[in-house]
Design an enzyme around this catalytic site. Structure first.
Site, mmCIF file in Angstrom:
data_model
loop_
_atom_site.group_PDB
_atom_site.id
_atom_site.type_symbol
_atom_site.label_atom_id
_atom_site.label_comp_id
_atom_site.label_asym_id
_atom_site.label_seq_id
_atom_site.Cartn_x
_atom_site.Cartn_y
_atom_site.Cartn_z
ATOM 1 N N ILE A 1 0.830 -1.206 0.000
ATOM 2 C CA ILE A 1 0.000 0.000 0.000
ATOM 3 C C ILE A 1 0.866 1.258 0.000
ATOM 4 O O ILE A 1 0.371 2.357 -0.237
ATOM 5 C CB ILE A 1 -0.944 0.025 1.217
ATOM 6 C CG1 ILE A 1 -0.144 -0.038 2.519
ATOM 7 C CG2 ILE A 1 -1.953 -1.105 1.136
ATOM 8 C CD1 ILE A 1 -0.982 0.174 3.754
ATOM 9 N N ALA A 2 2.164 1.106 0.277
ATOM 10 C CA ALA A 2 3.103 2.235 0.233
ATOM 11 C C ALA A 2 4.504 1.677 0.031
ATOM 12 O O ALA A 2 4.863 0.673 0.652
ATOM 13 C CB ALA A 2 3.043 3.042 1.522
ATOM 14 N N ALA B 1 8.607 2.835 -0.130
ATOM 15 C CA ALA B 1 9.582 3.891 0.152
ATOM 16 C C ALA B 1 10.957 3.479 -0.352
ATOM 17 O O ALA B 1 11.119 2.450 -1.008
ATOM 18 C CB ALA B 1 9.607 4.182 1.649
ATOM 19 N N SER B 2 11.956 4.281 -0.038
ATOM 20 C CA SER B 2 13.298 4.024 -0.548
ATOM 21 C C SER B 2 13.939 2.789 0.069
ATOM 22 O O SER B 2 14.777 2.146 -0.555
ATOM 23 C CB SER B 2 14.188 5.244 -0.288
ATOM 24 O OG SER B 2 14.190 5.571 1.087
ATOM 25 N N ILE B 3 13.548 2.454 1.291
ATOM 26 C CA ILE B 3 14.166 1.339 1.999
ATOM 27 C C ILE B 3 13.209 0.169 2.162
ATOM 28 O O ILE B 3 13.629 -0.994 2.180
ATOM 29 C CB ILE B 3 14.679 1.815 3.378
ATOM 30 C CG1 ILE B 3 15.919 2.697 3.186
ATOM 31 C CG2 ILE B 3 15.005 0.649 4.298
ATOM 32 C CD1 ILE B 3 16.481 3.250 4.475
ATOM 33 N N ASP C 1 9.445 13.212 12.177
ATOM 34 C CA ASP C 1 8.870 13.216 10.828
ATOM 35 C C ASP C 1 7.357 13.347 10.934
ATOM 36 O O ASP C 1 6.604 12.567 10.341
ATOM 37 C CB ASP C 1 9.265 11.935 10.099
ATOM 38 C CG ASP C 1 9.238 12.102 8.588
ATOM 39 O OD1 ASP C 1 9.206 13.246 8.110
ATOM 40 O OD2 ASP C 1 9.262 11.080 7.875
#
Length: 510
Positions: free
Chosen positions: A132-133, A135-137, A290
């Site tokens: 669902i998402a 990211a870079s990692i 964040d």
């Protein structure tokens, strides 16, 4: 061994920066000397055809880093928190980097989960959906636990990401060394320190057990905070490359229309998110770094839910007290006291003039207080404050830069919910309460009691220490040794006595 690889990788990096227009942006931000600009052009222009094109719709810096891959995206995200290193304009560009990369196949994610948790996915979860998402990692999957039927979020590191990051970080170190070699004037930019900081952050994010521990510590600190909750860590379903949390079910804090439709009070939410951040930073010294809308939701009962604990900020207790006194001084517009706190803390060299510094601080504060309440910004105040303190010789303090960056983000969230929020009115009671709890007779007694407890730990050694001190008096030893033994015995004895007395005082005050 890795020299040729690093050179090839840097040539492709330089070519991409040149092709996307990011090279000039970066060199201008760093005010790079002519020699460094010449080296950059040498790496970039002749081989521009080797560079990645990227998305032309993006700003040059984010376009280049996104095209170069996960390590570069993460590097840009981390640099966006350090305007002291890259400048405000470039930091603002990098801040818009989005963790919206193509996901890796669900089959690979399932294989990683099975490898890390030692059981087939079908035995652990009734459902395990697509990402669902991404990211870079890592990327996140929604799943349902087989034993309980509970809905959870499963975070899985990208396959081979450790090796990919190690390769690129080696190239970053190589580049930093080249910068220092060919452009000695650029050493003031501390390129090796920047890469070392990045390396440390990434190493932490590549072990999800550390993020799980951060979430657990944050939850323990904030357990009693009204209107705030965190998704619980599922330790039995977490490992080095897999992290499982309870599902954060709620309305995204950035969706004002949905918040209104659900009947939530956006003005109250804006004040609460700001109060919570200040409480965590001052009271606990451990805060979510964040806190943008993408990492915050509002539960059905109105609680704010925070998630994604990859970047957490830490401030030691001494620095928190200094920071609180500085904020409190500005709130009261007592610039002389703000100046004195900087000198007392050793932030500004003692040979500078405190009155001149106080006048410089007044020039920072008064224009802000002259603004309409809806435009007063604590983040802007801190940014101006760092500019002034730098002129007076204050060294950069990384933890305060991160705090200031997070403050800007949190203020942005609060203002998106209520554009007319008065930041200072919301902040004042939090800061005042912290001042009362941490600075004053009660706080002093507690500090002394903690110190006495440490000293009292030497209790079992007291007889030997005292005997040694007495023998030293009877049989003189070299001067360099005698005072040390005597003072150590005296300190331990005094600590034991003071410990008992101060513990009794603290209990009385409590």
């Amino acid at each position: 061994m890795r020299g040729p690889h690093n050179i090839i990788r840097l040539v492709r990096t330089g070519a991409t920066l040149e092709r996307t227009g990011a090279m000039k942006v970066i060199l201008d931000a760093y005010d790079a000397p002519p020699l460094l600009r010449a080296v950059a052009r040498t790496l970039g222009r002749p081989f521009m055809w080797l560079g990645y094109r990227g998305d032309p719709a993006m700003p040059p810096a984010t376009r280049a880093l996104t095209a170069l891959g996960p390590a570069y995206i993460k590097f840009g995200q981390i640099l966006s928190t350090r305007p002291d290193l890259v400048g405000n304009d470039l930091a603002e560009q990098l801040r818009v980097l989005q963790d919206k990369l193509p996901p890796f196949p669900t089959a690979l994610a399932r294989a990683e989960v099975e490898k890390e948790l030692g059981q087939p996915v079908a035995e652990l979860f009734d459902e395990f959906g697509d990402a669902i998402a991404a990211a870079s990692i890592s990327q996140v999957h929604q799943a349902r636990v087989k034993a309980s039927g509970e809905l959870v979020a499963v975070k899985v590191l990208r396959p081979g990401i450790e090796r990919a990051f190690r390769r690129d970080i080696d190239a970053f170190y190589f580049a930093a060394r080249m910068v220092e070699l060919f452009a000695p004037g650029a050493r003031r930019l501390r390129p090796m320190d920047v890469i070392t900081h990045f390396d440390g952050v990434v190493r932490g994010e590549l072990d999800l057990r550390l993020e799980s521990a951060a979430a657990s510590e944050f939850a323990a600190n904030t357990n009693g905070d009204d209107g705030f909750q965190l998704p619980p860590i599922k330790w039995n379903l977490s490992a080095r490359r897999v992290m499982t949390l309870g599902w954060a079910d709620g309305v995204a804090l950035g969706d004002n229309a949905a918040l209104d439709a659900a009947g939530h009070d956006r003005a109250e939410l804006g004040e609460r998110v700001l109060r919570l951040f200040l409480m965590h930073a001052l009271r606990d010294g451990y805060f979510h770094s964040d806190m943008h809308q993408g990492n915050l939701k509002v539960a059905r009962n109105g609680d704010i839910i925070a998630y994604d604990f990859g970047i957490m900020g830490h401030i030691d207790e001494y620095t928190r007290r200094v920071y609180a006194e500085i904020l409190f001084g500005f709130i009261r517009r007592d610039y002389r006291r703000v100046a004195e706190v900087h000198f007392e803390a050793g932030y500004v060299p003692a040979d500078r003039d405190v009155d001149e510094f106080a006048r410089a601080l007044r020039a920072v504060g008064e224009p802000i207080f002259g603004m309409d309440a809806s435009h007063i910004s604590m983040g802007r105040l801190l940014a101006y404050l760092f500019e002034v303190t730098e002129r007076f010789g204050m060294e950069t303090r990384t933890e305060l830069i991160l705090l200031q960056r997070t403050m800007v983000v949190v203020e942005g969230v609060a203002r998106s919910l209520n554009p007319h929020i008065n930041i200072w009115e919301v902040a004042r009671p939090v800061v005042e309460d912290y001042i009362k709890q941490s600075i004053g007779p009660r706080a002093l007694a507690k500090d002394l009691a903690r110190t006495a407890l440490v000293m009292a730990r030497f209790g079992p050694r007291l007889p030997g220490l005292v005997q040694g001190a007495l023998i030293a008096q009877a049989h003189p030893t070299p001067p360099s040794q005698r005072p040390r033994r005597s003072w150590l015995a005296l300190a331990a004895l005094g600590g034991a006595i003071a410990g008992a007395a101060l513990l009794a005082l603290v209990e009385y005050l409590a």
